[in-house]
Enzyme design. Structure first.
Site, short mmCIF file in Angstrom:
data_model
loop_
_atom_site.label_atom_id
_atom_site.label_comp_id
_atom_site.label_asym_id
_atom_site.label_seq_id
_atom_site.Cartn_x
_atom_site.Cartn_y
_atom_site.Cartn_z
N GLU A 43 -59.02 52.97 77.59
CA GLU A 43 -58.81 52.67 78.96
C GLU A 43 -58.12 53.98 79.91
O GLU A 43 -58.20 53.65 81.06
CB GLU A 43 -57.82 51.43 78.81
N ASN A 71 -61.85 57.07 73.91
CA ASN A 71 -60.61 57.43 73.60
C ASN A 71 -60.86 58.96 72.96
O ASN A 71 -61.91 59.54 72.74
CB ASN A 71 -60.18 56.71 72.12
N CYS A 93 -56.22 56.44 74.79
CA CYS A 93 -56.84 55.38 74.74
C CYS A 93 -58.11 55.30 75.59
O CYS A 93 -58.07 56.09 76.64
CB CYS A 93 -56.41 54.00 74.80
#
Length: 138
Positions: free
Chosen positions: A61, A48, A59
């Site tokens: 991801e 992040n 984030c």
């Protein structure tokens, strides 16, 4: 769908923990790391990256999907997201959509409830097929 037993979850967890150490989280003090197995055997990871205007933070991801694209693309097979202690974290809604887009319904995610396919992590997902089926033919 890939058999969860064939995934080296420990390697993904270690890669996610390593990525977490690069997190930029001066506001929340909540570093997050993510790692994923790509269909060609690569492992991609991300962390992040926060921002003073909180809502614009990225984030782990998101960072992972960027790394996927920058390293040649492909489909995600299995994903792990961890906190500073290495405990599994559930992806937020935006990230669930990103993982669906780049891994599809069969992508496996290590969750707080164990390993689940994206169909369980993001039921009734919206994707490109919805755009094709429901788009305005004009």
């Amino acid at each position: 769908m890939t058999d969860p037993g064939t995934i080296d979850w420990a390697a993904l967890q270690a890669a996610a923990q390593s990525a977490m150490k690069h997190a930029y989280a001066p506001y929340s003090q909540f570093p997050v790391g993510a790692a994923a197995l790509v269909e060609d055997g690569r492992i991609v990871s991300g962390c992040n990256v926060e921002n003073a205007s909180y809502g614009l933070g990225l984030c782990a991801e998101c960072s992972l999907v960027s790394a996927l694209q920058m390293s040649g693309g492909g489909r995600l097979v299995a994903v792990v997201c961890v906190d500073r202690n290495g405990a599994a974290l559930m992806p937020c809604g935006r990230c669930r959509q990103l993982l669906w887009e780049h891994g599809g319904p069969d992508c496996l995610v290590q969750t707080v409830r164990g390993v689940l396919p994206m169909t369980d992590v993001l039921p009734d997902a919206f994707d490109a097929s919805d755009l094709e089926e429901r788009g305005d033919a004009g």
